[in-house]
Design an enzyme around this catalytic site. Sequence first.
Site, PDB file in Angstrom:
ATOM      1  N   LYS A 138      -3.219 -12.840   2.684  1.00  0.00           N
ATOM      2  CA  LYS A 138      -3.557 -11.921   3.559  1.00  0.00           C
ATOM      3  C   LYS A 138      -4.971 -11.761   3.924  1.00  0.00           C
ATOM      4  CE  LYS A 138      -2.084  -7.055   4.247  1.00  0.00           C
ATOM      5  NZ  LYS A 138      -1.616  -5.818   3.906  1.00  0.00           N
ATOM      6  N   GLY A 142       0.894  -1.212   0.192  1.00  0.00           N
ATOM      7  CA  GLY A 142       0.079  -0.027   0.009  1.00  0.00           C
ATOM      8  C   GLY A 142       0.768   1.320   0.074  1.00  0.00           C
ATOM      9  N   SER A 144      -8.874  -6.364   1.582  1.00  0.00           N
ATOM     10  CA  SER A 144      -9.287  -4.810   1.693  1.00  0.00           C
ATOM     11  C   SER A 144     -10.618  -4.492   1.770  1.00  0.00           C
ATOM     12  CB  SER A 144      -8.425  -4.198   0.489  1.00  0.00           C
ATOM     13  OG  SER A 144      -8.773  -2.966   0.378  1.00  0.00           O
TER      14      SER A 144
END
Length: 352
Positions: free
Chosen positions: A215, A69, A182
């Site tokens: 993730k 990010g 996300s």
Amino acid sequence: MINYQSIKPWLFKLEPEDAHMLAEAALRIPNVCQVAFNPFLESHFITNSILKQELFGRTFFNPIGLGAGFDKNATMIRAMQILGFGFTEIGTITPKAQAGNPKPRMFRHIEEQSIQNAMGFNNEGLLSAQKRLKKRFPFTTPIGINIGKNKLTPDTQAINDYTTLIKALHELGDYLVINISSPNTPGLRDLQNEEFITKLFEESKAITSKPILLKIAPDMSKEDAVALTKLAVLKGADGIIATNTTVDYSLVKEPKSIGGLSGAVLKEKSFEIFEAVAKELYGKTTLISVGGISSAKEVYRRIKAGASLVQIYSGLIYEGPDLIKNINNELTELIKADGYTNITQAIGADRK
């Protein structure tokens, strides 16, 4: 060298995204004149053998990595080594370039030492990332590539986005990260389910033998996190990264209504999920911990809980460019104080 704490008040007067763009401009300079930064590299990149370990077929000189990010488009890889990071994770990269969500989409919670972002995978796309990576490959320190689906890609076609990215990028990094956690892409977290995980890893592992990690989000029960990660490892995941940002807005006094929170307020939430996963998967796969880490003490806590590596993002914004050097020096002393001669002896000490 400019003292970061002296310029931070000025930087924090800028909009967060503008400050990031300014920082990126500065951090791209080593791409064209790296030799000028050699003194900083020598003072900040710690090479003490006590921190050195082998993972994914590469040498990690220290366990501190840049979280995904920050370097979305692979423009700051050289700078991250100069700052002392042992590895860098770029991205998130999507197949097609996309602008991300409308601005403003990044906010500071200064009192809580935290960031709230609703960026939405803004990046220049696969071809741009591929070009930059090819230009600088091979890399001195390990590189991870975080990949995600485009916002306009229907969930039913999401696997195609991930496999397209894996095919194009697997030879240009040391590991790949599947990002389905996300909160800033509508429906993305819904892909954290058994059917999608099973099919995704079956198809991905047929493409490459390069390590592929998953993730996960912090906003699920410990039981669900354990079940999801155990399934991913069973289906071929080579590691777990815990965790992404949280949408628990109760953690800050004045939250915005969009985006995910990172930084200090995420520390305990991310650790709880990581620890639950580590209790089940330590020794069975590689574990990377991220979320609210900004001190050597917290790094060591994660390592003893089972993390081979950790990642930092928000801490860098609040503490500045000396943070990684300071953490690695202090971490070395913490490891020595426990009587260990290498970091690998400390990894998972609380699980043994």
